[in-house]
Design a protein around this motif. Structure first.
Motif, PDB file in Angstrom:
ATOM      1  N   GLY A  54       0.775  -1.229   0.000  1.00  0.00           N
ATOM      2  CA  GLY A  54       0.000   0.000   0.000  1.00  0.00           C
ATOM      3  C   GLY A  54       0.803   1.273   0.000  1.00  0.00           C
ATOM      4  O   GLY A  54       0.241   2.367   0.110  1.00  0.00           O
ATOM      5  N   LEU A  55       2.122   1.188  -0.149  1.00  0.00           N
ATOM      6  CA  LEU A  55       2.936   2.401  -0.136  1.00  0.00           C
ATOM      7  C   LEU A  55       2.732   3.200  -1.419  1.00  0.00           C
ATOM      8  O   LEU A  55       2.427   2.658  -2.475  1.00  0.00           O
ATOM      9  CB  LEU A  55       4.418   2.049   0.006  1.00  0.00           C
ATOM     10  CG  LEU A  55       4.849   1.421   1.328  1.00  0.00           C
ATOM     11  CD1 LEU A  55       6.352   1.160   1.324  1.00  0.00           C
ATOM     12  CD2 LEU A  55       4.473   2.291   2.515  1.00  0.00           C
ATOM     13  N   LEU A  83       2.785  -7.427 -12.182  1.00  0.00           N
ATOM     14  CA  LEU A  83       3.392  -7.771 -10.897  1.00  0.00           C
ATOM     15  C   LEU A  83       2.893  -6.904  -9.749  1.00  0.00           C
ATOM     16  O   LEU A  83       2.972  -7.310  -8.585  1.00  0.00           O
ATOM     17  CB  LEU A  83       4.915  -7.693 -10.994  1.00  0.00           C
ATOM     18  CG  LEU A  83       5.552  -8.623 -12.044  1.00  0.00           C
ATOM     19  CD1 LEU A  83       7.057  -8.394 -12.110  1.00  0.00           C
ATOM     20  CD2 LEU A  83       5.226 -10.069 -11.760  1.00  0.00           C
ATOM     21  N   VAL A  84       2.408  -5.707 -10.073  1.00  0.00           N
ATOM     22  CA  VAL A  84       1.830  -4.820  -9.061  1.00  0.00           C
ATOM     23  C   VAL A  84       0.542  -4.233  -9.613  1.00  0.00           C
ATOM     24  O   VAL A  84       0.316  -4.209 -10.825  1.00  0.00           O
ATOM     25  CB  VAL A  84       2.782  -3.672  -8.636  1.00  0.00           C
ATOM     26  CG1 VAL A  84       4.067  -4.204  -8.033  1.00  0.00           C
ATOM     27  CG2 VAL A  84       3.059  -2.719  -9.781  1.00  0.00           C
ATOM     28  N   THR A  85      -0.272  -3.759  -8.700  1.00  0.00           N
ATOM     29  CA  THR A  85      -1.509  -3.084  -9.081  1.00  0.00           C
ATOM     30  C   THR A  85      -1.586  -1.753  -8.350  1.00  0.00           C
ATOM     31  O   THR A  85      -1.153  -1.646  -7.202  1.00  0.00           O
ATOM     32  CB  THR A  85      -2.741  -3.965  -8.773  1.00  0.00           C
ATOM     33  OG1 THR A  85      -3.908  -3.292  -9.223  1.00  0.00           O
ATOM     34  CG2 THR A  85      -2.867  -4.277  -7.306  1.00  0.00           C
ATOM     35  N   ARG A  86      -2.105  -0.760  -9.064  1.00  0.00           N
ATOM     36  CA  ARG A  86      -2.303   0.577  -8.496  1.00  0.00           C
ATOM     37  C   ARG A  86      -3.647   1.079  -8.991  1.00  0.00           C
ATOM     38  O   ARG A  86      -3.990   0.874 -10.149  1.00  0.00           O
ATOM     39  CB  ARG A  86      -1.211   1.536  -8.976  1.00  0.00           C
ATOM     40  CG  ARG A  86       0.185   1.112  -8.609  1.00  0.00           C
ATOM     41  CD  ARG A  86       1.230   1.948  -9.303  1.00  0.00           C
ATOM     42  NE  ARG A  86       1.316   3.253  -8.667  1.00  0.00           N
ATOM     43  CZ  ARG A  86       1.824   4.320  -9.237  1.00  0.00           C
ATOM     44  NH1 ARG A  86       2.282   4.266 -10.468  1.00  0.00           N
ATOM     45  NH2 ARG A  86       1.884   5.456  -8.606  1.00  0.00           N
ATOM     46  N   PRO A  87      -4.395   1.757  -8.134  1.00  0.00           N
ATOM     47  CA  PRO A  87      -5.668   2.308  -8.609  1.00  0.00           C
ATOM     48  C   PRO A  87      -5.431   3.416  -9.639  1.00  0.00           C
ATOM     49  O   PRO A  87      -4.397   4.074  -9.620  1.00  0.00           O
ATOM     50  CB  PRO A  87      -6.308   2.861  -7.335  1.00  0.00           C
ATOM     51  CG  PRO A  87      -5.178   3.099  -6.400  1.00  0.00           C
ATOM     52  CD  PRO A  87      -4.114   2.092  -6.744  1.00  0.00           C
ATOM     53  N   LEU A  96      -1.104   7.077  -4.931  1.00  0.00           N
ATOM     54  CA  LEU A  96      -1.713   5.856  -5.453  1.00  0.00           C
ATOM     55  C   LEU A  96      -1.052   4.670  -4.752  1.00  0.00           C
ATOM     56  O   LEU A  96       0.085   4.316  -5.058  1.00  0.00           O
ATOM     57  CB  LEU A  96      -1.505   5.757  -6.970  1.00  0.00           C
ATOM     58  CG  LEU A  96      -2.096   6.875  -7.811  1.00  0.00           C
ATOM     59  CD1 LEU A  96      -1.699   6.710  -9.269  1.00  0.00           C
ATOM     60  CD2 LEU A  96      -3.604   6.902  -7.670  1.00  0.00           C
ATOM     61  N   PRO A  97      -1.754   4.046  -3.808  1.00  0.00           N
ATOM     62  CA  PRO A  97      -1.150   2.933  -3.075  1.00  0.00           C
ATOM     63  C   PRO A  97      -0.915   1.739  -4.002  1.00  0.00           C
ATOM     64  O   PRO A  97      -1.742   1.409  -4.839  1.00  0.00           O
ATOM     65  CB  PRO A  97      -2.182   2.605  -1.992  1.00  0.00           C
ATOM     66  CG  PRO A  97      -3.460   3.169  -2.487  1.00  0.00           C
ATOM     67  CD  PRO A  97      -3.117   4.314  -3.386  1.00  0.00           C
ATOM     68  N   THR A  98       0.235   1.118  -3.850  1.00  0.00           N
ATOM     69  CA  THR A  98       0.647   0.009  -4.711  1.00  0.00           C
ATOM     70  C   THR A  98       0.639  -1.288  -3.918  1.00  0.00           C
ATOM     71  O   THR A  98       1.055  -1.321  -2.767  1.00  0.00           O
ATOM     72  CB  THR A  98       2.068   0.267  -5.256  1.00  0.00           C
ATOM     73  OG1 THR A  98       2.102   1.560  -5.856  1.00  0.00           O
ATOM     74  CG2 THR A  98       2.464  -0.773  -6.276  1.00  0.00           C
TER      75      THR A  98
END
Length: 153
Positions: A54-55, A83-87, A96-98
């Motif tokens: 969430g950083l 590999l990661v998702t961000r809104p 934008l928490p990752t």
């Protein structure tokens, strides 16, 4: 009259030796991460997110020792590879928490094991007590230069 000090013999310089060790570590990490199609900054990002989901971009940049601009590129690459998702839009503020995806967690497990093996190899010439002493001493050196306490593991 002020006498100027110099570093002197580089082979006796702690800073020079530390830089040599950091360069050797980076090279060994590059080697084991390449088959996983990860760079050291990408791996570092995944590792930090695995421990602190969430950083934001800025928080990740600070935690992985890269600029915010560089982290933006790292995150885009990781996101494009799933590999990661961000809104798309921040729920509050601009951050934008990752978070890691399932595929990101899988890749992290493999990468973390590979990097841990490199670290074990690097420390293999030191007894366990000396390994802990080295860690403690490096933390002390960092604190002395930054004035900020580094959390011990």
């Amino acid at each position: 009259m002020v006498q100027e000090a110099s570093v002197g013999d580089l082979q006796q310089s702690v800073g020079y030796s530390l830089k040599q060790a950091a360069t050797a570590l980076r090279s060994a990490m590059d080697t084991v991460l390449r088959p996983l199609e990860l760079t050291v900054p990408q791996y570092s990002c995944l590792e930090v997110l695995g421990q602190r989901p969430g950083l934001s971009n800025a928080e990740l940049a600070r935690a992985t020792f890269v600029t915010r601009q560089a982290m933006g590129g790292v995150l885009r690459g990781l996101q494009e590879r799933g590999l990661v998702t961000r809104p798309a839009v921040a729920s509050h503020g601009r951050a934008l928490p990752t978070e890691l995806t399932v595929l990101g967690r899988q890749r992290l497990r493999a990468a973390s094991a590979a990097v841990h093996a490199v670290e074990r190899q690097m420390l293999s010439g030191l007894p366990v007590a000396d390994q802990q002493r080295l860690l403690d001493d490096l933390i002390t050196c960092t604190t002395s230069l930054t004035g900020r306490s580094v959390p011990k593991q």
